[in-house]
Design a protein around this motif. Structure first.
Motif, short mmCIF file in Angstrom:
data_model
loop_
_atom_site.label_atom_id
_atom_site.label_comp_id
_atom_site.label_asym_id
_atom_site.label_seq_id
_atom_site.Cartn_x
_atom_site.Cartn_y
_atom_site.Cartn_z
N GLN A 112 0.81 -1.21 0.00
CA GLN A 112 0.00 0.00 0.00
C GLN A 112 0.85 1.27 0.00
N THR B 245 2.81 3.85 -1.62
CA THR B 245 2.90 4.24 -3.02
C THR B 245 3.76 5.47 -3.27
N GLN C 26 -2.82 -3.35 5.28
CA GLN C 26 -2.12 -2.19 5.83
C GLN C 26 -2.19 -2.15 7.35
#
Length: 184
Positions: free
Chosen positions: A13, A15, A179
């Protein structure tokens, strides 16, 4: 917890550039913070181009034809050579019994003359965390860790390093990681 000589692997997750799907080799970790080199992001140039920019004449070899990496956002104008064996270079930080990071020109001259370390990678810049920052990022599930592997550091193709680093942590499919940790 000391993460020196460990891989820091970005959660799927994450990015933000340059850390999306990154693998960071932690060179130093203490109460004062942490320093590492991203080992799977190409900078878009070869080692021989860096040597030419520094007016170091070189014989073409496997090291001079290798990709320069983007080691992180801090001091991208400086080169950091991660290598094995440790050797006796002017300005090195010893990471483990067989891995060091060197910033002095003497190792680059040796590499150009085919007299350098047996294994090496060159990165521009590094990654840095202040006191407690990395620990906070770990507790917030930005990263997971795995023991370092020389094979992954020096022999695995760049495009395979994130997946292979995850497998060192026992994770077969990193995209399936979530996450946030669950609470019972």
């Amino acid at each position: 917890m000391n993460l020196t000589n460990q891989f820091l692997i970005a959660m799927p997750q994450q990015t933000g550039h340059p850390f999306a799907q990154s693998v960071v080799f932690i060179c130093q970790h203490s109460a004062h913070g942490a320093m590492g080199i991203i080992i799977n992001v190409a900078a878009g140039m070869l080692v021989e181009e860096i040597l030419q920019q520094l007016d170091i004449s070189c014989e073409s070899n496997v090291f001079t034809r290798s990709q320069v990496l983007t080691g992180g956002p801090v001091q991208p104008e400086y080169g950091f050579i991660l290598h094995s064996p440790v050797g006796d270079w002017k300005s090195s930080i010893i990471v483990s019994d067989d891995i060091a990071i060197t910033i002095s020109k003497d190792v680059l001259v040796a590499i150009a003359e085919n007299q350098g370390p047996e294994k090496m990678l060159l990165a521009l810049g590094y990654s840095e965390w202040g006191p407690g920052q990395l620990e906070a990022e770990l507790s917030n599930n930005f990263w997971f860790t795995a023991p370092a592997s020389q094979e992954l550091l020096f022999s695995t193709p760049l495009t395979q390093r994130w997946q292979k680093a995850a497998s060192l942590a026992g994770i077969k499919h990193p995209y399936e990681l979530v996450q946030q940790a669950g609470h019972a």
